[in-house]
Scaffold this motif. Structure first.
Motif, PDB file in Angstrom:
ATOM      1  N   ASP A  36       0.909  -1.229   0.021  1.00 13.86           N
ATOM      2  CA  ASP A  36      -0.054   0.027  -0.229  1.00 13.86           C
ATOM      3  C   ASP A  36       1.218   1.101  -0.518  1.00 13.86           C
ATOM      4  O   ASP A  36       0.539   2.328  -0.431  1.00 13.86           O
ATOM      5  CB  ASP A  36      -0.975   0.013   1.049  1.00 13.86           C
ATOM      6  N   HIS A  46      -1.496  -5.076 -10.270  1.00  9.21           N
ATOM      7  CA  HIS A  46      -1.941  -4.559  -8.865  1.00  9.21           C
ATOM      8  C   HIS A  46      -3.484  -3.924  -8.886  1.00  9.21           C
ATOM      9  O   HIS A  46      -3.731  -3.757  -8.051  1.00  9.21           O
ATOM     10  CB  HIS A  46      -0.509  -4.423  -7.909  1.00  9.21           C
ATOM     11  N   SER A  49      -8.602  -5.171 -10.370  1.00  9.07           N
ATOM     12  CA  SER A  49      -9.324  -6.562  -9.157  1.00  9.07           C
ATOM     13  C   SER A  49      -9.819  -7.894 -10.240  1.00  9.07           C
ATOM     14  O   SER A  49     -10.300  -7.570 -11.732  1.00  9.07           O
ATOM     15  CB  SER A  49     -10.420  -5.547  -8.633  1.00  9.07           C
ATOM     16  N   SER A  79      -0.487 -12.100  -3.837  1.00 11.30           N
ATOM     17  CA  SER A  79      -1.732 -11.719  -3.299  1.00 11.30           C
ATOM     18  C   SER A  79      -2.286 -12.522  -1.937  1.00 11.30           C
ATOM     19  O   SER A  79      -3.032 -12.515  -1.542  1.00 11.30           O
ATOM     20  CB  SER A  79      -2.861 -12.587  -4.262  1.00 11.30           C
ATOM     21  N   ILE A  81      -0.469 -11.741   1.024  1.00  8.45           N
ATOM     22  CA  ILE A  81      -0.121 -10.613   2.751  1.00  8.45           C
ATOM     23  C   ILE A  81       0.918 -11.058   3.712  1.00  8.45           C
ATOM     24  O   ILE A  81      -0.119 -11.689   4.204  1.00  8.45           O
ATOM     25  CB  ILE A  81      -1.094  -9.982   2.541  1.00  8.45           C
ATOM     26  N   ASP A  91      -4.603 -11.321  -0.322  1.00 10.59           N
ATOM     27  CA  ASP A  91      -5.348 -10.210  -1.339  1.00 10.59           C
ATOM     28  C   ASP A  91      -6.273 -10.506  -1.765  1.00 10.59           C
ATOM     29  O   ASP A  91      -6.337 -10.860  -3.131  1.00 10.59           O
ATOM     30  CB  ASP A  91      -4.989  -8.742  -2.313  1.00 10.59           C
ATOM     31  N   TYR A  92      -7.494 -10.520  -2.100  1.00 10.84           N
ATOM     32  CA  TYR A  92      -9.222 -10.662  -2.811  1.00 10.84           C
ATOM     33  C   TYR A  92      -9.390  -9.410  -3.662  1.00 10.84           C
ATOM     34  O   TYR A  92      -9.898 -10.447  -4.320  1.00 10.84           O
ATOM     35  CB  TYR A  92      -9.572 -11.070  -1.179  1.00 10.84           C
ATOM     36  N   ASP A  93      -9.014  -9.126  -3.669  1.00 13.04           N
ATOM     37  CA  ASP A  93      -9.044  -7.891  -5.207  1.00 13.04           C
ATOM     38  C   ASP A  93      -8.033  -8.505  -6.061  1.00 13.04           C
ATOM     39  O   ASP A  93      -8.313  -7.775  -7.046  1.00 13.04           O
ATOM     40  CB  ASP A  93      -8.593  -6.141  -4.827  1.00 13.04           C
ATOM     41  N   HIS A  94      -7.181  -8.950  -5.857  1.00 13.77           N
ATOM     42  CA  HIS A  94      -6.028  -9.462  -7.139  1.00 13.77           C
ATOM     43  C   HIS A  94      -5.806 -11.359  -7.064  1.00 13.77           C
ATOM     44  O   HIS A  94      -5.651 -11.721  -7.838  1.00 13.77           O
ATOM     45  CB  HIS A  94      -4.726  -9.149  -6.492  1.00 13.77           C
ATOM     46  N   CYS A  95      -6.422 -11.348  -5.653  1.00 18.64           N
ATOM     47  CA  CYS A  95      -5.864 -13.176  -5.866  1.00 18.64           C
ATOM     48  C   CYS A  95      -7.183 -14.127  -6.759  1.00 18.64           C
ATOM     49  O   CYS A  95      -8.292 -13.568  -7.343  1.00 18.64           O
ATOM     50  CB  CYS A  95      -6.588 -13.819  -4.306  1.00 18.64           C
TER      51      CYS A  95
END
Ligand code: SF4
Ligand code: SF4
Length: 134
Positions: A36, A46, A49, A79, A81, A91-95
């Protein structure tokens, strides 16, 4: 052809062979920055999504994890962390739900398991399997 500067293009607006920028500005000692804190460029994956099309997701069980970092090393999408060599989540936004992290997890039972995307994580943790006998 878009009139936007290539640094402003998203990853899905690029043509084959395009040069991708990882960051919007030069970054020194990137390993010292958490995800971040890094100035990711729009062309960096990254920024994309994938949570809308994943059908299965890994669920993480902190009680079983030995912080071996195998999942962090093998995840093809960065993904997992991890902070200070301690696994703290996904990181569920990218997995993308590929399941590689589950395959490489060495604990018994595994500390990561795949569940259908719509499964509540608390329910998944409550249904975790027992240790397998050898
Ligand atoms: S399922 Fe695949 S993309 Fe998601 S955290 Fe595991 S290895 Fe990474
Ligand atoms: S591979 Fe399994 S035991 Fe190792 S850090 Fe990841 S979740 Fe924990």
């Amino acid at each position: 052809m878009s009139s936007k500067d290539i640094k402003e293009l998203g990853w899905d607006e690029l043509v084959p062979g395009a040069c991708l920028f990882s960051f919007t500005e030069p970054v020194e000692n990137v390993v010292d920055l958490t995800m971040d804190e890094r100035p990711y460029a729009p062309t960096n994956s990254h920024e994309a999504s994938v949570g809308d099309w994943r059908v299965e997701k890994p669920v993480y069980n902190r009680d079983l994890c030995i912080d071996c970092q195998f999942c962090w090393i093998f995840c093809p999408d960065i993904s997992i962390i991890s902070r200070d060599k301690k696994m703290i989540g996904i990181d569920y936004d990218h997995c993308k739900g590929c399941g590689i992290c589950v395959e490489v997890c060495p604990t018994n039972p595994k500390s990561l398991l795949m569940f259908p995307e719509q499964t509540d994580n608390e329910e998944a943790l409550a249904s975790w399997p027992e240790k397998e006998k050898k």
